[in-house]
Design a protein around this motif. Sequence first.
Motif, PDB file in Angstrom:
ATOM      1  N   ALA A 135     -12.666  -6.754  17.946  1.00 53.00           N
ATOM      2  CA  ALA A 135     -13.735  -7.327  17.140  1.00 53.00           C
ATOM      3  C   ALA A 135     -14.089  -6.418  15.970  1.00 53.00           C
ATOM      4  CB  ALA A 135     -14.972  -7.570  18.000  1.00 53.00           C
ATOM      5  N   PHE A 136     -14.592  -7.042  14.890  1.00 48.44           N
ATOM      6  CA  PHE A 136     -14.967  -6.332  13.671  1.00 48.44           C
ATOM      7  C   PHE A 136     -16.355  -6.787  13.219  1.00 48.44           C
ATOM      8  CE2 PHE A 136     -10.376  -6.760  13.738  1.00 48.44           C
ATOM      9  CZ  PHE A 136      -9.905  -5.532  13.326  1.00 48.44           C
ATOM     10  N   GLY A 137     -17.165  -5.838  12.700  1.00 51.43           N
ATOM     11  CA  GLY A 137     -18.468  -6.227  12.183  1.00 51.43           C
ATOM     12  C   GLY A 137     -19.109  -5.127  11.367  1.00 51.43           C
ATOM     13  N   ASP A 138     -20.259  -5.472  10.752  1.00 48.62           N
ATOM     14  CA  ASP A 138     -20.924  -4.502   9.882  1.00 48.62           C
ATOM     15  C   ASP A 138     -22.440  -4.483   9.979  1.00 48.62           C
ATOM     16  OD1 ASP A 138     -21.088  -7.092   8.466  1.00 48.62           O
ATOM     17  OD2 ASP A 138     -21.882  -5.904   6.804  1.00 48.62           O
ATOM     18  N   MET A 139     -23.059  -5.493  10.613  1.00 50.67           N
ATOM     19  CA  MET A 139     -24.521  -5.576  10.602  1.00 50.67           C
ATOM     20  C   MET A 139     -25.084  -5.764  12.015  1.00 50.67           C
ATOM     21  SD  MET A 139     -25.773  -5.074   7.593  1.00 50.67           S
ATOM     22  CE  MET A 139     -27.373  -5.876   7.446  1.00 50.67           C
ATOM     23  N   MET A 151     -17.110  -1.457  10.218  1.00 48.09           N
ATOM     24  CA  MET A 151     -16.574  -1.307   8.879  1.00 48.09           C
ATOM     25  C   MET A 151     -17.088  -0.014   8.249  1.00 48.09           C
ATOM     26  SD  MET A 151     -14.823  -4.018   8.980  1.00 48.09           S
ATOM     27  CE  MET A 151     -14.124  -3.982   7.328  1.00 48.09           C
ATOM     28  N   GLY A 152     -16.380   0.482   7.239  1.00 52.83           N
ATOM     29  CA  GLY A 152     -16.808   1.691   6.552  1.00 52.83           C
ATOM     30  C   GLY A 152     -18.165   1.553   5.903  1.00 52.83           C
ATOM     31  N   ASN A 153     -18.595   0.318   5.658  1.00 50.81           N
ATOM     32  CA  ASN A 153     -19.882   0.021   5.041  1.00 50.81           C
ATOM     33  C   ASN A 153     -20.930  -0.421   6.062  1.00 50.81           C
ATOM     34  OD1 ASN A 153     -17.701  -2.176   4.718  1.00 50.81           O
ATOM     35  ND2 ASN A 153     -19.586  -3.387   4.772  1.00 50.81           N
ATOM     36  N   ALA A 154     -20.695  -0.144   7.353  1.00 53.92           N
ATOM     37  CA  ALA A 154     -21.515  -0.705   8.417  1.00 53.92           C
ATOM     38  C   ALA A 154     -22.884  -0.044   8.562  1.00 53.92           C
ATOM     39  CB  ALA A 154     -20.773  -0.622   9.748  1.00 53.92           C
ATOM     40  N   HIS A 155     -23.814  -0.802   9.127  1.00 54.65           N
ATOM     41  CA  HIS A 155     -25.146  -0.338   9.504  1.00 54.65           C
ATOM     42  C   HIS A 155     -24.995   0.714  10.614  1.00 54.65           C
ATOM     43  CE1 HIS A 155     -29.103  -0.558  11.500  1.00 54.65           C
ATOM     44  NE2 HIS A 155     -29.577  -1.083  10.387  1.00 54.65           N
ATOM     45  N   PRO A 156     -25.878   1.713  10.672  1.00 57.58           N
ATOM     46  CA  PRO A 156     -25.776   2.764  11.700  1.00 57.58           C
ATOM     47  C   PRO A 156     -25.733   2.228  13.133  1.00 57.58           C
ATOM     48  CG  PRO A 156     -27.317   3.437  10.001  1.00 57.58           C
ATOM     49  CD  PRO A 156     -26.948   2.030   9.693  1.00 57.58           C
ATOM     50  N   ARG A 213     -13.745   2.942  13.996  1.00 59.69           N
ATOM     51  CA  ARG A 213     -14.171   2.618  12.634  1.00 59.69           C
ATOM     52  C   ARG A 213     -12.954   2.335  11.775  1.00 59.69           C
ATOM     53  NH1 ARG A 213     -18.636   6.243   9.803  1.00 59.69           N
ATOM     54  NH2 ARG A 213     -18.734   4.338   8.561  1.00 59.69           N
ATOM     55  N   THR A 214     -13.157   1.464  10.800  1.00 60.46           N
ATOM     56  CA  THR A 214     -12.125   1.203   9.816  1.00 60.46           C
ATOM     57  C   THR A 214     -12.738   1.369   8.432  1.00 60.46           C
ATOM     58  OG1 THR A 214     -10.419  -0.366   9.090  1.00 60.46           O
ATOM     59  CG2 THR A 214     -12.539  -1.311   9.760  1.00 60.46           C
ATOM     60  N   VAL A 217     -16.195   5.147   5.706  1.00 62.23           N
ATOM     61  CA  VAL A 217     -14.849   5.616   5.992  1.00 62.23           C
ATOM     62  C   VAL A 217     -13.958   5.278   4.808  1.00 62.23           C
ATOM     63  CG1 VAL A 217     -12.875   5.338   7.509  1.00 62.23           C
ATOM     64  CG2 VAL A 217     -15.163   5.350   8.461  1.00 62.23           C
ATOM     65  N   THR A 218     -13.223   6.259   4.304  1.00 66.50           N
ATOM     66  CA  THR A 218     -12.384   6.036   3.129  1.00 66.50           C
ATOM     67  C   THR A 218     -10.919   6.320   3.401  1.00 66.50           C
ATOM     68  OG1 THR A 218     -12.851   8.302   2.399  1.00 66.50           O
ATOM     69  CG2 THR A 218     -14.264   6.546   1.535  1.00 66.50           C
ATOM     70  N   SER A 219     -10.563   6.626   4.655  1.00 69.74           N
ATOM     71  CA  SER A 219      -9.174   6.883   5.015  1.00 69.74           C
ATOM     72  C   SER A 219      -8.741   5.906   6.087  1.00 69.74           C
ATOM     73  CB  SER A 219      -9.031   8.329   5.493  1.00 69.74           C
ATOM     74  OG  SER A 219      -9.886   8.581   6.588  1.00 69.74           O
ATOM     75  N   ALA A 220      -7.721   6.260   6.854  1.00 65.29           N
ATOM     76  CA  ALA A 220      -7.210   5.359   7.880  1.00 65.29           C
ATOM     77  C   ALA A 220      -8.264   5.109   8.951  1.00 65.29           C
ATOM     78  CB  ALA A 220      -5.961   5.971   8.502  1.00 65.29           C
ATOM     79  N   PRO A 221      -8.165   3.957   9.645  1.00 60.36           N
ATOM     80  CA  PRO A 221      -9.130   3.665  10.704  1.00 60.36           C
ATOM     81  C   PRO A 221      -9.116   4.721  11.796  1.00 60.36           C
ATOM     82  CG  PRO A 221      -7.815   1.729  10.163  1.00 60.36           C
ATOM     83  CD  PRO A 221      -7.191   2.891   9.461  1.00 60.36           C
ATOM     84  N   GLN A 222     -10.272   4.941  12.389  1.00 59.06           N
ATOM     85  CA  GLN A 222     -10.372   5.847  13.521  1.00 59.06           C
ATOM     86  C   GLN A 222     -10.136   5.050  14.791  1.00 59.06           C
ATOM     87  OE1 GLN A 222     -14.215   7.656  13.325  1.00 59.06           O
ATOM     88  NE2 GLN A 222     -13.937   8.374  11.221  1.00 59.06           N
ATOM     89  N   ARG A 223      -9.134   5.445  15.563  1.00 59.88           N
ATOM     90  CA  ARG A 223      -8.789   4.716  16.771  1.00 59.88           C
ATOM     91  C   ARG A 223      -9.864   4.915  17.848  1.00 59.88           C
ATOM     92  NH1 ARG A 223      -3.236   3.643  17.478  1.00 59.88           N
ATOM     93  NH2 ARG A 223      -1.940   4.338  15.749  1.00 59.88           N
ATOM     94  N   PRO A 224     -10.117   3.862  18.637  1.00 60.91           N
ATOM     95  CA  PRO A 224     -10.968   4.046  19.804  1.00 60.91           C
ATOM     96  C   PRO A 224     -10.281   4.993  20.782  1.00 60.91           C
ATOM     97  CG  PRO A 224     -10.702   1.709  19.263  1.00 60.91           C
ATOM     98  CD  PRO A 224      -9.707   2.475  18.453  1.00 60.91           C
ATOM     99  N   ASP A 225     -11.076   5.632  21.648  1.00 61.51           N
ATOM    100  CA  ASP A 225     -10.503   6.527  22.642  1.00 61.51           C
ATOM    101  C   ASP A 225      -9.692   5.736  23.659  1.00 61.51           C
ATOM    102  OD1 ASP A 225     -11.739   8.669  21.444  1.00 61.51           O
ATOM    103  OD2 ASP A 225     -13.537   8.506  22.682  1.00 61.51           O
TER     104      ASP A 225
END
Length: 311
Positions: free
Chosen positions: A251-255, A271-276, A285-286, A7-15
């Motif tokens: 909460a925030f995470g990537d792995m 995170m924009g660099n997160a594991h699938p 997403r942020t 992700v390279t723009s603003a965070p995507q809000r949860p529904d």
Amino acid sequence: MGEDGAVTSAPQRPDGPTPATRLIATDLDGTLLRDDKSVSERTVAALAAAEEAGIAVFFVTGRPARWMGVVSDHVQGHGLAICANGAAVVDLHAIDRHATEGQAADRQPSGREFVQVRPLPRITALKVVEALRAAAPGTSFAVELTTGINYEPQYPPFFQDPGANVATAETLLHEATDDDSAPVLKVLAHHSELAPDEFLALARSVAGAYASITRSSPTSLLEISGPGVSKASTLALCCEERGISPAEVVAFGDMPNDVEMLGWAGTSYAMGNAHPDVIAAASGRTVANNEDGVALVIERILAERTARTEA
């Protein structure tokens, strides 16, 4: 979104509407920390502003307590961190105090500074080691204790601990009984040939009945904790003690070691660099860690809170 899916723009809000936030739970490596292991000025300011607004901040990491010097200078009022993927809750103020007394900031705290320990029984650890040796020949192991780390001769070089014992995992785990020895926080398993996700899937298939198995490294390095021990389960205990519901946690995470925590929290960001697997588990997403993705969301949470107050 970039070509690599980041992700390279603003965070995507949860529904749906976001409930009032009372606690922020953030992973460190690949999430709060930049790739050079620094905490940006923007992120430091966002963490301080969150606590000033009455929102608790918990660092929730796979790191052992002795590697928490990277954030000990940025502790605000709460001073607690969940380390070793949920195996320990640690007082970071104590780590910072050691540093001010002339000791290394990444020094392993003594047992009195562990607020809570959820150990991996040695007999259980031995079952996992036996299963992985049979299923994945060439696996090497390290044993993380509340007092430091010990490892096998074949284990990959890392930050060498001058006080470490070097021996087979079986010897390290048989050194003493659970009643009179330092608790085992986790066992680390490394394989030089298997792909990371392949190794994780294999380990869970042959040893998942004995222990919690996950990974946070981009390499084939697995982290093995006691049954039911995870970032999510320990965070849930800490929140219950404080009367905080999952709906009030962001909460925030990537792995993969963040997946359970992101699924438990009422609002969560990959995170924009997160594991699938992390992207699939999170509700939003942020941007990437190097772009201050955590700070960006915290700033928005605080701005929305201010707007509601002034309305």
